[in-house]
Design a protein around this motif. Structure first.
Motif, PDB file in Angstrom:
ATOM      1  N   TYR A 192       0.852  -1.191   0.000  1.00 20.73           N
ATOM      2  CA  TYR A 192       0.000   0.000   0.000  1.00 20.73           C
ATOM      3  C   TYR A 192       0.888   1.242   0.000  1.00 20.73           C
ATOM      4  O   TYR A 192       2.043   1.181   0.412  1.00 20.73           O
ATOM      5  CB  TYR A 192      -0.881   0.024   1.249  1.00 20.73           C
ATOM      6  N   THR A 211      -6.917   0.526   6.755  1.00 19.83           N
ATOM      7  CA  THR A 211      -8.329   0.543   6.354  1.00 19.83           C
ATOM      8  C   THR A 211      -8.757  -0.811   5.832  1.00 19.83           C
ATOM      9  O   THR A 211      -9.860  -1.270   6.101  1.00 19.83           O
ATOM     10  CB  THR A 211      -8.567   1.547   5.205  1.00 19.83           C
ATOM     11  N   ASP A 212      -7.889  -1.452   5.030  1.00 18.81           N
ATOM     12  CA  ASP A 212      -8.264  -2.738   4.470  1.00 18.81           C
ATOM     13  C   ASP A 212      -8.276  -3.827   5.538  1.00 18.81           C
ATOM     14  O   ASP A 212      -8.996  -4.817   5.397  1.00 18.81           O
ATOM     15  CB  ASP A 212      -7.335  -3.116   3.297  1.00 18.81           C
ATOM     16  N   ALA A 226      -1.892   4.084   6.627  1.00 19.62           N
ATOM     17  CA  ALA A 226      -3.321   4.289   6.829  1.00 19.62           C
ATOM     18  C   ALA A 226      -4.182   3.455   5.863  1.00 19.62           C
ATOM     19  O   ALA A 226      -5.092   2.765   6.303  1.00 19.62           O
ATOM     20  CB  ALA A 226      -3.651   5.775   6.717  1.00 19.62           C
ATOM     21  N   MET A 231      -9.293  -3.111   8.659  1.00 25.71           N
ATOM     22  CA  MET A 231     -10.578  -2.809   9.321  1.00 25.71           C
ATOM     23  C   MET A 231     -11.746  -3.338   8.524  1.00 25.71           C
ATOM     24  O   MET A 231     -12.713  -3.848   9.077  1.00 25.71           O
ATOM     25  CB  MET A 231     -10.741  -1.294   9.459  1.00 25.71           C
ATOM     26  N   GLY A 232     -11.678  -3.202   7.208  1.00 29.21           N
ATOM     27  CA  GLY A 232     -12.761  -3.653   6.345  1.00 29.21           C
ATOM     28  C   GLY A 232     -12.753  -5.160   6.142  1.00 29.21           C
ATOM     29  O   GLY A 232     -13.632  -5.688   5.460  1.00 29.21           O
ATOM     30  N   HIS A 287     -10.602  -6.878   4.413  1.00 23.09           N
ATOM     31  CA  HIS A 287     -10.158  -7.293   3.083  1.00 23.09           C
ATOM     32  C   HIS A 287      -8.835  -8.042   3.134  1.00 23.09           C
ATOM     33  O   HIS A 287      -8.549  -8.848   2.263  1.00 23.09           O
ATOM     34  CB  HIS A 287     -10.046  -6.069   2.169  1.00 23.09           C
ATOM     35  N   ILE A 288      -8.029  -7.752   4.135  1.00 22.29           N
ATOM     36  CA  ILE A 288      -6.788  -8.504   4.344  1.00 22.29           C
ATOM     37  C   ILE A 288      -6.731  -8.925   5.808  1.00 22.29           C
ATOM     38  O   ILE A 288      -7.463  -8.391   6.641  1.00 22.29           O
ATOM     39  CB  ILE A 288      -5.531  -7.680   3.972  1.00 22.29           C
TER      40      ILE A 288
END
Lengths: 148, 506, 323
Positions: C184, C192-193, C188, C195-196, C198-199
């Motif tokens: 990334y 985020t990913d 940050a 938190m979501g 996605h990883i």
């Protein structure tokens, strides 16, 4: 002679050449696989697409007439020369010299501007630059340097 | 959730005399620096950041926020008057704003953008108050697959905006994307096309690209034509007031723009520029007279400006509530918070409600100040165009050089301006449009990065990307847009052929 | 007022002693610049500004923070290498400086030879933060889950050769897992990913992770230092959880150009250490889970050499390089 729109022909060839340049350049980088795309993958295909678009643009130029516009040597020379001068002079002599030179050189592109006007305007612009960027903002720009 | 209490806390903080004064100061400084060519909101905020170190955290942020949207506003002014976009989000404003200016309607353009910005900003602040906590949850559902899909949609929408010569417009988008590949590839770390320059490892500096392509090439073209006549002859109050027809045509675009801006601003990692591109593309599509776009259509400036300001406000939502900045400028703003010992993030709203809601309130006050400050000043800005161009352009060149130099204290970017200035001039002689280059340059790398990330996460299974609800829908919309564009181009061509055939019959 | 008087005295003393071996004791006589090779607002910038402000009070001369970002700290570092070794231009460097040396093949300077290590500032551990719905609470459970899951697994890092990448690959090696790195542009977006969902996880700075963990957006699993952190005492270390000697820490140091006078180096080192031992500075670092680590100039140089060697070895073993 056959009719050719020289503008679009040249435009197409330029895009074609740029596309080829990037596509060939991208070959130096790893292509990778579809899962793990390497750094060369995207630029290579973008280059190919650009080359194709360039070919299309050049092809549509055939069959209709069109003349190249004139390249304004004096205007472009003075403006680009001014930027060049600024970039070269700033680290050597500082802002005052660089701004004055850039302003004066750029004004030579205007055939109507006399020596007096050039000198006065450039001095005024230099003063404005100093007031705004040095006196007001205190930016870390060299103001006055003497390299020798 | 007690929205009313939040509003009270917010305005109580924002209306303190100190905060009001610094808000006014920030807005004025921002407008002024944003108007200087070569200085966008990023540069303006970075330059003024050190001044705020000695202020209270809230006051510092209020001032910097004022600088931010003041600079965005000032950037639109120089876009309209001089074709010099200071930020990516101002690039679209040039498309119709500058032609309006050349037609002597700069006053109208500035007046409408001021109003549109205010409405967009106001709606953005309302969204911030009402939706901030909700949006945060929802925005997290966006992963690389969704970002890839939405960026691709934005790219296609923006690329199909130019329809006069689709191949040439597309070629410029692709050229922009190619320029966007310069610099280190994030996934592999390989520096691409850096020509041996370390400065290029971070990619091409946007300001240098925009200033060279738009600003320098514009100056060359202008002085090659004629130097001494000012753009316009007379500035009257009348020339500021839009016609009734223009007001009618602007209403819906302003609200649509605000909606688009609010949506994209709230997504972490998109930023305002994509909102302005899409706002413009949508207005052009919805218009019954799309051929006016690019020649001074008022819808073409009010929608992106409204979208821009709404997005700037909404972009504070992910920055403040998640600690995730949506754009480079936002990252600097977040840095400012950190320097003051405030950690933006989920806890900010609960632990420092005065800071959070005070900022939100001061955003709106700042927008109001922008309006009050700028309406009377429009006449002054327009009068700037009465300065003989022969005296104005050397100053513009100096400002561009200094502005670009200060972004990272390096003359390398000054030489980049030189290179892109020449490139812009040649491309314009060859009748290329330049705005698509910037669009490709900004969105291209985002598409590439997120695509690569999504493919890695799903191990190369593109079906997974299409199968996810949000990304699947967006990809379907992108496909529909492509088909629609192709169809309308074909239809236009058929009509043209029919017309030519009719002439042949005569 | 006091500062100005001190410096006036220093000037007089400097004139009197000019030419003697003690001349350096009057440092500084003019403003000192600390180069930050990153944009304003990052951790290097914030640490440098705090240090600079306290040095300014100590010295009575302005300390200017100059951001020269670009090329992952290479532009600022190259700039420093070209400056006069008179102590008036210094730079803040972090662990990344020693990692860059291991990963980047064509740096415009020699990371080991072209700089003078002056002082170490402090250190802060990283935190393994996992997605909130991951079926694991402890490091052991996480490792078991990562080893046994059939799903494709990924972790987030901030670029090839970044501290997060090194930490992630070391973790893969130590735990015997094969989690795929996803790069990334910053800490940050990687977070985020996580938190979501996605990883799976990201090994990020405590500054960024702590608020998200406190709020339940991210599940804190462990810290990467050898000892637990006072800022998050509930988090176990990886070393105590079966991954012996596992240590990846973020640190900052002050460097000068090559060829600085030893007496001058020692003097600046002492002044910096004086700032590090102040309550103000300790509290400043503690807010983000960090601790000051005062060292002599020689210890700093040895510390950096060990880092250069270690990261070169890890990069070699884990295949971390710009391809």
């Amino acid at each position: 002679m056959r009719k050719v729109d020289r503008v679009d022909l040249l435009a197409g060839l330029l895009v074609l050449a740029t596309g080829v340049y990037f596509a060939v350049g991208a070959l130096e980088y790893r292509m990778g696989t579809i899962t793990r795309m390497g750094p060369g993958f995207v630029p290579f295909w973008l280059g190919v697409i650009a080359a194709l678009l360039g070919a299309v643009i050049a092809a549509t130029a055939l069959g209709r007439a069109g003349r190249l516009p004139e390249f304004a040597w004096r205007a472009s020379g003075s403006v680009l020369g001014a930027i060049l001068a600024f970039g070269v002079l700033l680290p050597l002599f500082g802002l005052l010299t660089a701004a004055f030179a850039a302003s004066a050189i750029s004004m030579t592109g205007n055939p109507a501007a006399g020596k007096r006007l050039i000198l006065l305007t450039s001095a005024a612009i230099t003063l404005i630059c100093w007031t705004v960027f040095i006196a007001t903002l205190g930016l870390p720009i060299p103001v006055w340097e003497m390299p020798f | 959730m007690d929205v009313w209490a939040n509003i009270v806390i917010g305005f109580d903080t924002a209306l303190s005399p100190t905060n009001l004064i610094y808000c006014l100061l920030g807005v004025s400084l921002g407008t002024f620096f944003g108007m200087l060519p070569g200085i966008g909101s990023l540069a303006a905020v970075s330059m003024l950041l050190p001044i705020t170190f000695y202020l209270e955290p809230t006051t510092a942020l209020v001032m910097l926020a004022g600088v931010y949207y003041g600079a965005e506003y000032g950037g639109s002014t120089s876009s309209i008057l001089l074709n010099l976009p200071g930020t990516p989000s101002n690039a679209v404003t040039c498309l119709d704003g500058y032609p309006m200016s050349q037609q002597g309607r700069a006053g109208v353009a500035l007046f409408s953008t001021t109003i549109a910005s205010f409405i967009g900003g106001t709606l953005g602040v309302i969204a911030l108050y009402l939706l901030a906590p909700l949006i945060v949850r929802w925005a997290l559902a966006f992963g690389p697959a969704e970002y890839f899909a939405i960026m691709l949609f934005g790219l296609v929408a923006a690329a199909t905006v130019t329809q006069d010569a689709p191949a040439k417009g597309l070629a410029m988008v692709v050229l922009g994307m190619l320029l966007g590949t310069v610099g280190a590839d994030i996934t592999s770390g390989v520096p691409r096309f850096h020509f041996g320059f370390f400065e290029l490892r971070d990619g091409i500096n946007f300001i240098a690209l925009a200033m060279g392509l738009f600003g320098v090439s514009e100056i060359i073209l202008s002085i090659a034509q004629s130097v001494d006549k000012p753009f316009i002859q007379k500035v009257t109050l009348r020339s500021m007031v839009p016609t009734r027809d223009e007001v009618r045509r602007s209403v819906m675009p302003v609200f649509r723009g605000a909606g688009i801006g609010g949506f994209f601003g709230a997504l972490p990692g998109t930023g305002p520029s994509i909102a302005t591109f899409i706002g413009y593309a949508i207005e052009k599509r919805l218009s019954s007279t799309p051929e006016r776009f690019g020649k001074g259509a008022i819808e073409g400036i009010v929608s992106p400006e409204s979208a821009n300001n709404a997005a700037v406000q909404a972009a504070f939502i992910p920055t403040m509530t998640l600690g995730i900045p949506g754009s480079a400028t936002m990252a600097v703003m977040m840095g400012a918070l950190l320097i003051h010992g405030i950690q933006p993030g989920p806890q900010l709203m609960n632990q420092n409600p005065d800071i959070f809601w005070g900022l939100a309130a001061s955003f709106w006050i700042g927008n109001l100040l922008l309006l009050i400050l700028n309406i009377p000043l429009i006449g002054l800005w327009v009068r700037m165009l009465k300065i003989p161009y022969g005296v104005l352009y050397p100053a513009v060149i100096c400002f561009i050089c200094i502005g670009v130099y200060t972004v990272r204290t390096s003359t390398f970017d000054v030489f980049l301006v030189l290179f892109f200035g020449l490139m812009g001039y040649v491309l314009r002689l060859l009748r290329f449009e330049l705005a698509p280059i910037l669009i490709g340059f900004i969105l291209g790398p985002m598409v590439e990065e997120n695509f690569k990330r999504a493919m890695l996460i799903y191990r190369g299974d593109f079906g997974e990307i299409m199968g996810r609800p949000i990304s699947g829908t967006l990809l379907a919309m992108t496909a529909a847009l492509l088909v629609w564009t192709f169809w309308s181009v074909m239809r236009a061509r058929r009509r043209e052929i029919r017309r030519e055939a009719r002439w042949a019959d005569d | 007022m006091n500062g100005r008087m001190t410096s006036a005295l220093a000037v007089t003393a400097g004139l009197a002693l000019a030419g003697t071996a003690h001349a350096q004791e009057d440092f500084p006589q003019q403003p000192v610049t600390i180069v930050v090779p990153f944009s304003p607002g990052g951790s290097n910038d914030i640490v440098a500004r705090q240090l600079g402000q306290q040095l300014q009070e100590l010295w009575g001369e302005p300390v200017v923070i100059e951001n020269r970002p670009g090329g992952g700290a290479t532009i600022g570092s190259a700039y420093l290498a070209e400056q006069d070794p008179d102590g008036y231009t210094l730079m803040i460097a972090s662990v990344t400086f020693t990692m860059n040396a291991a990963v980047q093949s064509e740096l415009p300077y020699d990371s080991r030879e072209d700089f003078t290590p002056i002082a170490l500032i402090g250190q802060v551990p990283l935190v393994i933060g996992a997605r909130p719905d991951i079926p694991a609470e402890t490091p052991q459970e996480l490792i078991t889950y990562l080893q046994e899951s059939d799903e494709p697994l990924s972790y987030g890092a901030t670029g090839v050769g970044s501290i997060q990448h090194f930490a992630g690959e070391l973790f893969n090696q130590a735990a015997g897992t094969e989690v795929q790195v996803i790069q990334y542009p910053g800490g940050a977006p990687a977070m985020t990913d996580v938190m979501g969902g996605h990883i799976e996880y990201s090994i990020g700075s405590m500054t960024q992770m702590k608020p998200q963990i406190d709020e339940g957006n991210i599940k804190g699993i462990a810290v990467t230092s050898l000892e637990r952190s006072d800022a998050m005492p509930d988090l176990p270390t990886l070393a105590e959880s079966g991954l012996e000697d596992f240590e990846v820490i973020q640190w900052w140091a002050i460097l000068g150009p090559d060829g600085m006078d030893q007496a001058l180096v020692d003097e600046i080192n002492e002044d910096i250490n004086q700032v590090l031992s102040s309550d103000a500075f300790t509290e400043f670092l503690a807010a983000d889970g960090g601790t000051p680590r005062p060292m002599s100039a020689q210890e700093t140089a040895d510390f950096m050499t060990r880092n250069f060697d270690r990261w070169a070895q890890v990069a070699e073993e884990a295949g971390i390089r710009e391809e």
